[in-house]
Design an enzyme around this catalytic site. Structure first.
Site, PDB file in Angstrom:
ATOM      1  N   HIS A  12       0.825  -1.205   0.000  1.00  0.00           N
ATOM      2  CA  HIS A  12       0.000   0.000   0.000  1.00  0.00           C
ATOM      3  C   HIS A  12       0.862   1.259   0.000  1.00  0.00           C
ATOM      4  CE1 HIS A  12       1.012   0.829   4.212  1.00  0.00           C
ATOM      5  NE2 HIS A  12       0.890  -0.479   4.405  1.00  0.00           N
ATOM      6  N   GLU A  92      -2.459  -7.018   7.456  1.00  0.00           N
ATOM      7  CA  GLU A  92      -1.232  -6.674   8.165  1.00  0.00           C
ATOM      8  C   GLU A  92      -1.059  -7.565   9.396  1.00  0.00           C
ATOM      9  OE1 GLU A  92       1.737  -5.730   8.463  1.00  0.00           O
ATOM     10  OE2 GLU A  92       1.616  -3.539   8.351  1.00  0.00           O
TER      11      GLU A  92
END
Length: 219
Positions: A12, A92
């Site tokens: 990201h 994550e």
């Protein structure tokens, strides 16, 4: 089996947490947005992705975090060519709930000393836990290759540690090899390319911050 020619991993863009780690005290990790810099990084990555994929079809998997969703949309891929799915197993490494900045900094120091693969955050996961769920995702991904009409490209929008662990699992790297590698930068990518010999190879290696300690498993 219709194995894809390319499997692209992209991190990201810069998030609010990358720019200011105090935000973790006020906002859930999964809810953090891209910064203006992160949005620009994602758009620039989109130019590269569109050039790479051309008019070929893409099967995309996106971590459920807001910053990965925003990154995917900023890539600007043609929706008529992309089949996209949210994939929670690509999230994550979990820290666990809201975070105290000083405690996080202390735990990061502990993790650096203990090892990123084995160290478990007090209320969250270890790198080994992420490795296990990435492995479960790979089993699902392999099954999707059995479909004769599988797209020639796979795109995975995820996080830096998850990218390294994906490659560790795919290429059977040792823990020492994993520990020697640095995370890619925000909106940076790595591509697994299918060769004529039927094997995948990375388009470029991850940067190393140290030389891995060799292990001899024959004794």
């Amino acid at each position: 089996m219709a194995r894809p020619r390319r499997i692209v991993l992209i991190r990201h863009g810069e998030s609010e947490g990358n720019a200011d780690d105090t935000v973790y005290e006020r906002e859930p990790d999964h809810a953090l947005r891209l910064t203006a810099t992160g949005r620009k990084q994602a758009e620039e990555a989109g130019v590269r992705m569109r050039r790479l994929f051309g008019q070929e079809r893409v099967s995309a998997y996106v971590s459920p975090y807001r910053r990965t969703h925003e990154t995917f949309h900023r890539l600007g891929l043609d929706p008529s060519l992309v089949r996209v799915r949210e994939e929670p197993r690509l999230r994550e490494q979990d820290w666990g709930n809201w975070q105290d900045r000083e405690d996080v900094r202390l735990q990061k120091a502990y993790r650096d000393a203990y090892g990123h693969f084995f160290y478990r955050f007090a209320q969250g996961e270890s790198g080994a836990d992420v490795y296990d769920r990435v492995g479960a995702f790979l089993e699902s991904l392999y099954r999707s290759f059995e479909k004769p009409d599988h797209p020639p490209n796979v795109l995975i929008v995820t996080h830096g540690l998850t990218m390294r662990l994906f490659c560790m699992r795919w290429f059977h790297w040792t823990v020492a090899e994993f520990e020697s590698l640095s995370n890619p930068g925000n909106a940076d990518s790595r591509t697994l390319m299918l060769g004529d010999d039927g094997k995948y190879r990375l388009d470029r290696p991850f940067e190393r911050w140290c030389t891995p300690e060799p292990y001899d498993l024959t004794h």
